[in-house]
Scaffold this motif. Structure first.
Motif, short mmCIF file in Angstrom:
data_model
loop_
_atom_site.label_atom_id
_atom_site.label_comp_id
_atom_site.label_asym_id
_atom_site.label_seq_id
_atom_site.Cartn_x
_atom_site.Cartn_y
_atom_site.Cartn_z
N GLY A 198 0.87 -1.26 -0.16
CA GLY A 198 -0.13 -0.15 0.06
C GLY A 198 0.75 1.35 -0.09
O GLY A 198 0.61 2.32 -0.59
N ARG A 199 1.94 1.06 0.65
CA ARG A 199 2.99 2.30 1.07
C ARG A 199 3.13 2.63 -0.72
O ARG A 199 3.59 4.12 -0.83
N TRP A 200 3.78 1.78 -1.49
CA TRP A 200 4.15 2.18 -2.66
C TRP A 200 3.02 2.21 -3.69
O TRP A 200 3.47 2.25 -5.20
N ARG A 201 1.91 2.11 -3.47
CA ARG A 201 0.80 1.79 -4.34
C ARG A 201 1.11 0.80 -5.40
O ARG A 201 0.92 1.01 -6.53
#
Ligand code: C2E
Ligand code: MG
Ligand code: MG
Ligand code: MG
Length: 291
Positions: A137-140
């Motif tokens: 999620g952090r790096w999509r």
């Protein structure tokens, strides 16, 4: 002669620790700081499909840029870290850095899956799945951009727990591989129940298959076993054209090894992709670009 004898004021009660224990403890402390100081760096090695040599993805392999000792290979610190809780933040660091690079490539129009090696303590850690999702999620990134590699030993350490954690990772959409397959003792019965997608055939068999019929037979059997179970088969340690040709005959799906490219920093991989005409294998030069 123990740490205490040397006047260090610590005494370690661990039968596993040998004469180098003091040195190892020192290294462990440095490794803890190395994670914070971002001294761990990733090199990337491509995997390509057989027979065409089309780029499929990369494996991230960690190295330690040690301030005094230079670039240390994973064999010098991963086994040590695996015996301590430090392997958790270390694996997290590697996944984070690998996904960061993956996101960069994606922004540049290069869609590449990245594989990361995980250890026993990760595989029995229920929080691990949550961490992986958080980092994606952090790096999509979609879960399909991440592959996790686990060894047979890691699975057999606690098969029920490992199956549960692997199952949840697979549900998320992460691709799962068994690394160094053939070197351990996974019974086919276990394999059938594991939610894995790929078998990476141990380098020791692949390296000898062109000259040793018994190694070739093992590789053939693993390819058949994998295909019968609906799994993708990957040969690691492909060093020469003869081995490549034999793997092609056997129907192995994917190759990784020095014949294609050694593990290199991200910019080295990009340079290799740009200059595909200079790839080690002629067929790869023709087919091995990344789109
Ligand atoms: P592995 O996951 O089986 O990775 C393959 C190893 O074989 C790598 O060594 C790679 O550089 C080497 N290799 C690739 N192609 C060839 C070839 O054609 N010939 C030969 N002789 N070797 C080849 P490396 O980078 O030294 O890594 C060694 C092991 O350290 C890895 O084996 C993996 O088990 C572990 N490791 C590496 N990075 C990590 C990490 O981030 N986390 C954990 N837990 N383990 C890691
Ligand atoms: Mg691996
Ligand atoms: Mg391997
Ligand atoms: Mg290995």
């Amino acid at each position: 002669y123990t740490a205490k004898d040397r006047g260090l004021g610590v005494c370690v009660f661990d039968a596993d620790l040998d004469d180098h224990s003091v040195e190892r403890l020192g290294l462990l402390g440095q490794l803890r700081r190395a994670i914070d100081n971002r001294e761990l760096v990733l090199h990337f090695q491509p995997t390509v499909s057989l027979p065409g040599g089309r780029l499929r993805g990369v494996e991230a392999l960690v190295r330690w840029q040690h301030p005094e000792r230079g670039l240390l290979p994973p064999g010098e610190f991963i086994p040590l870290a695996e015996r301590t809780p430090l392997i958790r933040p270390l694996t997290r660091y590697v996944i984070d850095a690998a996904l960061e690079q993956c996101a960069r490539w994606r922004d540049a129009g290069l869609s590449l899956g990245v594989a990361v090696n995980v250890s026993v303590p990760n595989l029995v850690d229920e929080r691990f799945v949550h961490e992986v999702r958080e980092l994606l999620g952090r790096w999509r990134l979609p879960a399909s951009s991440l592959e996790l590699e686990v060894t047979e030993g890691a699975i057999m350490a606690d098969p029920d727990r490992a199956r549960r954690v692997l199952g949840r990772l697979a549900e998320c959409g992460v691709t799962l591989s068994i690394d160094d397959f053939g070197a351990g003792f996974t019974a086919p019965a276990h394999l059938k129940d594991l939610p894995v997608h790929q078998l990476k055939i141990d380098r020791s068999f692949v390296a000898r298959m062109a000259v040793d019929p018994r190694s070739a037979l093992i590789v053939r059997s693993v390819v058949e076993l994998g295909h019968n179970l609906g799994l993708t088969t990957v040969a690691e340690g492909v060093e020469d054209q003869r081995t490549w040709d034999r793997l092609e005959e056997l129907g192995c799906d994917v190759a990784q090894g020095w014949l294609v490219r050694r593990a290199v920093p991200a910019d080295g991989l990009e340079a290799w992709l740009d200059a595909s005409g200079s790839a080690a294998v002629p067929d790869l030069a023709a087919a091995g670009t990344a789109t």
